[in-house]
Scaffold this motif. Structure first.
Motif, PDB file in Angstrom:
ATOM      1  N   LEU A   1       0.848  -1.186   0.000  1.00 41.11           N
ATOM      2  CA  LEU A   1       0.000   0.000   0.000  1.00 41.11           C
ATOM      3  C   LEU A   1       0.884   1.236   0.000  1.00 41.11           C
ATOM      4  CD1 LEU A   1      -1.311  -2.105   2.433  1.00 41.11           C
ATOM      5  CD2 LEU A   1      -3.238  -0.717   1.792  1.00 41.11           C
TER       6      LEU A   1
ATOM      7  N   PHE B   1       4.520   7.168   2.261  1.00 44.87           N
ATOM      8  CA  PHE B   1       4.911   5.940   2.930  1.00 44.87           C
ATOM      9  C   PHE B   1       4.470   4.737   2.117  1.00 44.87           C
ATOM     10  CE2 PHE B   1       6.399   7.425   6.966  1.00 44.87           C
ATOM     11  CZ  PHE B   1       5.681   8.570   7.251  1.00 44.87           C
TER      12      PHE B   1
ATOM     13  N   GLN C   1       2.243  -6.052   3.806  1.00 43.98           N
ATOM     14  CA  GLN C   1       1.685  -7.089   4.670  1.00 43.98           C
ATOM     15  C   GLN C   1       2.400  -8.398   4.363  1.00 43.98           C
ATOM     16  OE1 GLN C   1      -0.858  -9.537   3.198  1.00 43.98           O
ATOM     17  NE2 GLN C   1      -0.628 -10.735   5.041  1.00 43.98           N
TER      18      GLN C   1
ATOM     19  N   SER D   1       0.176 -14.603   5.605  1.00 43.16           N
ATOM     20  CA  SER D   1      -1.284 -14.699   5.545  1.00 43.16           C
ATOM     21  C   SER D   1      -1.899 -14.254   6.859  1.00 43.16           C
ATOM     22  CB  SER D   1      -1.697 -16.136   5.239  1.00 43.16           C
ATOM     23  OG  SER D   1      -1.167 -16.995   6.248  1.00 43.16           O
ATOM     24  N   SER D   2      -1.339 -13.209   7.420  1.00 42.30           N
ATOM     25  CA  SER D   2      -1.835 -12.699   8.693  1.00 42.30           C
ATOM     26  C   SER D   2      -3.317 -12.367   8.630  1.00 42.30           C
ATOM     27  CB  SER D   2      -1.042 -11.444   9.069  1.00 42.30           C
ATOM     28  OG  SER D   2      -1.695 -10.743  10.096  1.00 42.30           O
ATOM     29  N   ASN D   3      -4.062 -12.736   9.668  1.00 43.57           N
ATOM     30  CA  ASN D   3      -5.472 -12.368   9.729  1.00 43.57           C
ATOM     31  C   ASN D   3      -5.715 -11.225  10.705  1.00 43.57           C
ATOM     32  OD1 ASN D   3      -4.962 -13.606  12.100  1.00 43.57           O
ATOM     33  ND2 ASN D   3      -6.657 -15.047  11.997  1.00 43.57           N
ATOM     34  N   THR D   4      -4.653 -10.481  10.981  1.00 49.14           N
ATOM     35  CA  THR D   4      -4.770  -9.345  11.888  1.00 49.14           C
ATOM     36  C   THR D   4      -4.729  -8.021  11.149  1.00 49.14           C
ATOM     37  OG1 THR D   4      -2.387  -9.167  12.205  1.00 49.14           O
ATOM     38  CG2 THR D   4      -3.577 -10.640  13.690  1.00 49.14           C
ATOM     39  N   GLY D   5      -4.413  -8.041   9.865  1.00 51.54           N
ATOM     40  CA  GLY D   5      -4.323  -6.815   9.091  1.00 51.54           C
ATOM     41  C   GLY D   5      -3.092  -5.986   9.383  1.00 51.54           C
ATOM     42  N   LYS D   6      -2.129  -6.529  10.129  1.00 47.47           N
ATOM     43  CA  LYS D   6      -0.942  -5.747  10.501  1.00 47.47           C
ATOM     44  C   LYS D   6      -0.102  -5.407   9.283  1.00 47.47           C
ATOM     45  CE  LYS D   6       0.864  -8.359  13.714  1.00 47.47           C
ATOM     46  NZ  LYS D   6       1.851  -8.747  14.763  1.00 47.47           N
ATOM     47  N   LEU D   7       0.424  -4.186   9.300  1.00 51.00           N
ATOM     48  CA  LEU D   7       1.283  -3.696   8.222  1.00 51.00           C
ATOM     49  C   LEU D   7       2.650  -3.320   8.766  1.00 51.00           C
ATOM     50  CD1 LEU D   7      -1.220  -1.271   6.437  1.00 51.00           C
ATOM     51  CD2 LEU D   7      -0.539  -3.558   5.669  1.00 51.00           C
TER      52      LEU D   7
ATOM     53  N   PHE E   1       5.646  -0.502   7.867  1.00 51.97           N
ATOM     54  CA  PHE E   1       5.773   0.750   7.129  1.00 51.97           C
ATOM     55  C   PHE E   1       7.234   1.073   6.817  1.00 51.97           C
ATOM     56  CE2 PHE E   1       1.619   2.799   6.998  1.00 51.97           C
ATOM     57  CZ  PHE E   1       0.898   1.984   7.849  1.00 51.97           C
ATOM     58  N   GLY E   2       7.449   1.666   5.637  1.00 54.72           N
ATOM     59  CA  GLY E   2       8.745   2.224   5.319  1.00 54.72           C
ATOM     60  C   GLY E   2       8.967   3.518   6.084  1.00 54.72           C
TER      61      GLY E   2
END
Lengths: 113, 114
Positions: free
Chosen positions: A33, A88, A92, A95-101, A103-104
């Protein structure tokens, strides 16, 4: 922890010029993203990429999900003064199901009218 | 929809004081996150929650606590403020029913500890 290397760290360009920035990692990402942050504001989502090789545009912005899944690129065409801000990348892992990202560090863009 | 809202926008704390940063979202998102942003360092995840009653540590949780009693609210608590906690704090949310990776951010809270 995992890191995304974003470059360049900063850019100072003339209005009307095209801009390119990228993000790389040693790990494979499933999603990339791109966000923009204006001074004093929260990041705003620009483009989301979900498949290797995917090329997506949003107005003058174009982003690509690298074929190796370890990198992504953002291009801004014909820059204007309101493009100023911090860009930025975020990715991800797995296959995380937490949506954690992750970042640069951000690319600070300044545009000279 | 207001999206993600955060209060306060600015705060100055003395060392050792405590405070709660408020975050509310009206998008019915299950997932919520707290980040801190230090100059030139990007965003670091402090805590996150995948639903009411469920929270977990992120990359930099020390010195912070969270709770998630409702879907809408995800407050961040600083118990004994330290100068190292001077930063800008962002709350974000996302939905597993859409793309869980598209996080939407609040406007941030700028905290100074002196």
């Amino acid at each position: 922890g995992q890191q995304l290397n974003q470059s360049p760290q900063s850019m100072f360009i003339q209005e009307g010029e095209d801009v390119s920035m990228n993000c790389t990692s040693s790990s494979i990402f499933n999603t990339w993203l791109w966000y923009k942050q204006d001074p004093g504001e929260g990041p705003v989502l620009l483009i989301a990429l979900y498949k290797a090789g995917e090329l997506t545009s949003n107005g003058r912005l174009t982003a690509q999900f690298g074929i190796t899944r370890k990198d992504s690129f953002l291009n801004i065409s014909a820059s204007i003064p309101s493009d100023v801000g911090i860009y930025f990348c975020a990715g991800q892992l797995g296959s995380s199901n937490t949506g954690k990202l992750i970042f640069g560090q951000g690319t600070t863009l300044q545009v000279k009218p | 929809n207001a999206g993600v809202t955060q209060t306060p926008k600015f705060r100055i704390l003395k060392i050792g004081q405590s405070m709660t940063l408020q975050c509310t979202q009206d998008m019915n998102h299950n997932y919520m996150y707290w980040y801190r942003q230090d100059p030139g360092m990007g965003l670091k995840l402090i805590y996150y929650s995948v639903g009411a009653g469920i929270t977990d540590k992120g990359e930099v949780p020390n010195g912070y606590n969270v709770s998630r009693s409702t879907t809408e609210d995800f407050p961040l608590r600083l118990e004994l403020a330290a100068p190292s906690q001077t930063s800008v704090y962002f709350c974000a949310s996302s939905s597993p029913t859409l793309s869980s990776y598209e996080q939407y951010f609040g406007p941030g809270t700028r905290l100074t500890v002196t």
